[in-house]
Design an enzyme around this catalytic site. Sequence first.
Site, PDB file in Angstrom:
ATOM      1  N   ARG A  94       0.858  -1.181   0.000  1.00  0.00           N
ATOM      2  CA  ARG A  94       0.000   0.000   0.000  1.00  0.00           C
ATOM      3  C   ARG A  94       0.894   1.229   0.000  1.00  0.00           C
ATOM      4  NH1 ARG A  94      -1.967  -3.672   3.821  1.00  0.00           N
ATOM      5  NH2 ARG A  94      -4.083  -4.460   3.423  1.00  0.00           N
TER       6      ARG A  94
ATOM      7  N   LYS B 100      -1.610  -2.729   7.658  1.00  0.00           N
ATOM      8  CA  LYS B 100      -3.008  -2.621   8.058  1.00  0.00           C
ATOM      9  C   LYS B 100      -3.317  -3.674   9.111  1.00  0.00           C
ATOM     10  CE  LYS B 100      -7.582  -2.018   5.992  1.00  0.00           C
ATOM     11  NZ  LYS B 100      -8.354  -2.032   4.730  1.00  0.00           N
TER      12      LYS B 100
ATOM     13  N   HIS C  97      -3.668   2.377  -5.454  1.00  0.00           N
ATOM     14  CA  HIS C  97      -4.108   1.028  -5.093  1.00  0.00           C
ATOM     15  C   HIS C  97      -4.270   0.141  -6.326  1.00  0.00           C
ATOM     16  CE1 HIS C  97      -4.920  -0.708  -1.213  1.00  0.00           C
ATOM     17  NE2 HIS C  97      -5.911  -1.429  -1.705  1.00  0.00           N
TER      18      HIS C  97
ATOM     19  N   ARG D  75      -1.477  -2.270  -6.602  1.00  0.00           N
ATOM     20  CA  ARG D  75      -1.626  -3.411  -5.701  1.00  0.00           C
ATOM     21  C   ARG D  75      -2.578  -4.448  -6.293  1.00  0.00           C
ATOM     22  NH1 ARG D  75      -1.307  -4.906  -0.174  1.00  0.00           N
ATOM     23  NH2 ARG D  75      -3.255  -5.683   0.732  1.00  0.00           N
TER      24      ARG D  75
ATOM     25  N   HIS E 289      -3.893 -10.000   3.669  1.00  0.00           N
ATOM     26  CA  HIS E 289      -5.324 -10.146   3.886  1.00  0.00           C
ATOM     27  C   HIS E 289      -5.582 -11.127   5.028  1.00  0.00           C
ATOM     28  CE1 HIS E 289      -6.373  -8.888  -0.526  1.00  0.00           C
ATOM     29  NE2 HIS E 289      -6.137  -7.862   0.257  1.00  0.00           N
TER      30      HIS E 289
ATOM     31  N   TYR F 199      -9.767 -11.273  -6.908  1.00  0.00           N
ATOM     32  CA  TYR F 199      -8.857 -11.148  -8.045  1.00  0.00           C
ATOM     33  C   TYR F 199      -8.991 -12.304  -9.027  1.00  0.00           C
ATOM     34  CZ  TYR F 199      -6.817  -7.560  -5.100  1.00  0.00           C
ATOM     35  OH  TYR F 199      -6.642  -6.449  -4.308  1.00  0.00           O
TER      36      TYR F 199
END
Length: 308
Positions: free
Chosen positions: A123, A148, A254, A257, A280, A289
Site C-alpha cells: 500500500r 493494516k 491502489h 496493488r 489479507h 482477483y
Amino acid sequence: MRIADYSPNTEKSYLAWINRFLVFHSEKHPCDCGEIELASFLEHLAINRKVSGATQGLALNALVFFFSRILEQPVGQIGPYQRPKKPKRLPTILSPDEIQRLLGALEPTNRLMIRLMYGTGMRVMECVSVRLKDLDFEYHQITVRAGKGKKDRCVPLPKALASDLRKQVAVVKQIHDTDVAAGYGSVFIPEALARKYPNASYELGWQYLFPASRISQDPRSGIVRRHHIHQTVIQKSIKRAATKSGILKRITSHTLRHSFATHLLESGTDIRTVQELLGHADVSTTMIYTHVAGLGSQGVKSPLDRIG
C-alpha cells in the site's frame, strides 16, 4: 486515540466525523445525545449526503469511540436506520502492457517508489514508511512493519530494483550525514523503543528509504526532524503518469496493488501465497482477483465469437 495507538490518518478521520456529528446536533449538549441522535445522523449521511456504506461505517466507528471512550456513555442498540446499498465492484486492473506504459510515463524522481509498489503489492503508506533496516538484499525480501491491522509481513524485493535500491540507500546515507552534521538526523520511532533506546532514532538503519525533501516539525511532539515523503506525492505522480500514458481506466495508487495480485494469479501463484503477500486476514478478500485473472469472465468465450 493515541493511547489506543490509532494511526494519524484514523485520528484525523475520527476527529472530522465527531465534529460533523456535534455540528449536526448543535442544539444539544453531547452528553444529552444517545442512540436516537446517532441514528438520525447516520440516516442523514445516507439519505441527504448520499455517502457510501463504507463511509457511513467509518462515521459509526468514530462516534462509537466518541461515546464510549470520551463521554464514557457507551451506546446500546441503535435500532434500524437507513443504510446505503453496498455495491459489489471489481477492482481496476492494468494489463502488463498498460503497467509498462504507466511506469514509462513516470517522473524520474518518483519512479523507483511506484515501481516498488507494483513489484511488492505494498500500500502507499507501507511504501513510504519503509526503513533501511527493512531491506534484506541477501534474501530478496522487504519486511512491511505494522501494516493494516498492525501486522508485519514480508514481500519480495524485486531483483530488477536491487541495484536502484542500493543506490537509494547510499543517497539516504548522504542525506543523514548532512542532517547529523547540522544538528538533526533523528526520525520518528515508536515511543516505547525511543525510551528504551534513546539513540536509535539517529541510527542509519532507522532512516526512511524515501525521506522528505526537507526537515520539518513533528506536529505531535514538536521535534524538528526529517520524516518520510508524503503519500500524496506518489498519488499525484501516478495520476499525472496515467494522463500522460493515455490509459483511460481510473488509476490510483491502489491499482498497482490490484494489478500485482492479479498478475501473480495469472502466472500460477497459489492464492494462499498471494493472500499472505497482500496481508489479507481472510482469503475471501483475495478471491476477488480470480474474477479478473482469466478465471472469471475472461475464461468464457462469447457466443458472438463463434458466429463471427
